[in-house]
Write a protein that holds these residues in place. Structure first.
Motif: not given
Length: 329
Positions: A169-173
């Protein structure tokens, strides 16, 4: 019939093969299950592991035996033997209880039921990932323990499945990976899966977790489960309780991710959850190297239990649950 997604299991032409997770990450080694005793040994030695996948392996092996023409009573006896192979992981009991009623209906029905349970776990993993996604904020630093990805499930995983969904989702965890003693399943397997998924991560020794919390380096703790009692008390790989206590002290949210098949409404709470006592050689030896004197006594539980009041919520295929009363049958 074959499984519709590649996992740590292969079921084809009446044979069940497992990816030997003891050999990872160094090599991929597939083993064909030769007998009931062989499968029990593979489960106990953690060649195949993870509460969901153990249950799936057990029902698929019953399908193998049914196709071989094993008599009904022998199938039932095999089911009972497999039930005892991992006492803490209730998914195993749940899936066996669901396939046992069709053991008298012929090989095709047993196989169809086993494959349906596999497909169900695929869907459960996807549902958990979607339910947990709102917990992940951009750039969040997540601490996880043990291994909860595609290796111990039929699908994308539980806690790790949420993290990889957040990556998509592109959240870059960013993930702090506990090494997870005694068998280093975090170091060997979680780091392996995160690397494959392109998720930023860093491996840490288990005993460094407190320092991370104290330094404000953890935004969320996300772990899996092997059994959730009716009151919400949750068993997971040993070391989880320590993280929950730290998270409570430092005000960090602590979430469990698990399918509903992990819930045991017949288990009232922590005291009723059997904890597997593992061989002391796992901590006294490293391969052939002796790490401690040969006669050293050990305390080597495979799991511990986190009380419900230390848990912020449970991410399940039925959604996010914050009220432990939801687990009462």
């Amino acid at each position: 019939m074959t499984l519709r997604q590649a996992t740590a299991l292969r079921y084809q032409d009446g044979q069940l093969q497992i990816l030997d997770q003891r050999a990872l990450p160094g090599r991929q080694q597939w083993l064909t299950v030769q007998s009931t005793e062989h499968l029990v040994e593979l489960i106990k030695s953690l060649a195949i592991r993870g509460a969901p996948l153990i249950g799936i392996a057990a029902v698929l092996y019953l399908a193998v035996l049914a196709r071989q023409g094993l008599a009904l009573e022998a199938l039932r006896q095999t089911s009972q033997v497999l039930r005892q192979s991992r006492p803490t992981a209730v998914n195993l009991m749940n899936l066996l209880d669901r396939i046992n009623p069709v053991l008298d209906q012929g090989a095709e029905q047993v196989e169809a039921a086993a494959l349906a349970l596999f497909d169900e776990d695929l869907a459960l993993c996807d549902a958990i990932a979607e339910a947990g996604l709102p917990l992940i904020k951009p750039g969040m630093r997540i601490l996880t323990h043990c291994n909860t990805g595609g290796l111990p499930t039929a699908g994308r995983g539980t806690a790790l499945g949420i993290i990889t969904r957040a990556q998509e989702a592109g959240l870059g965890p960013f993930v702090w990976v506990d090494e997870t003693r005694p068998l280093l399943q975090g170091a060997r397997l979680t780091a392996y899966e995160l690397k494959a998924a392109g998720v930023a991560h860093r491996l840490q020794v288990d005993s460094a977790a407190a320092s991370l919390f104290a330094d404000g380096q953890v935004d969320l703790v996300l772990v899996g489960a092997d059994r959730i009692a009716a009151n919400g008390d949750t068993a997971n790989k040993v070391g989880t309780l320590m993280l929950a206590v730290l998270a409570k002290h430092y005000g960090v949210p602590f979430y469990i991710a698990a399918p509903w098949t992990t819930v045991d409404p017949a288990c009232p709470g922590a005291g009723a959850i059997p904890i597997e006592d593992r061989d002391g050689s796992e901590v006294c030896q490293l391969g052939e190297q002796q790490l401690a004197p040969a006669d050293t006594q050990t305390y080597n539980p495979g799991f511990d239990v986190t009380p419900a009041d230390l848990i912020s919520g449970w991410v399940t295929d039925r959604g996010l649950i914050t009220d432990p009363g939801a687990f009462i049958a």
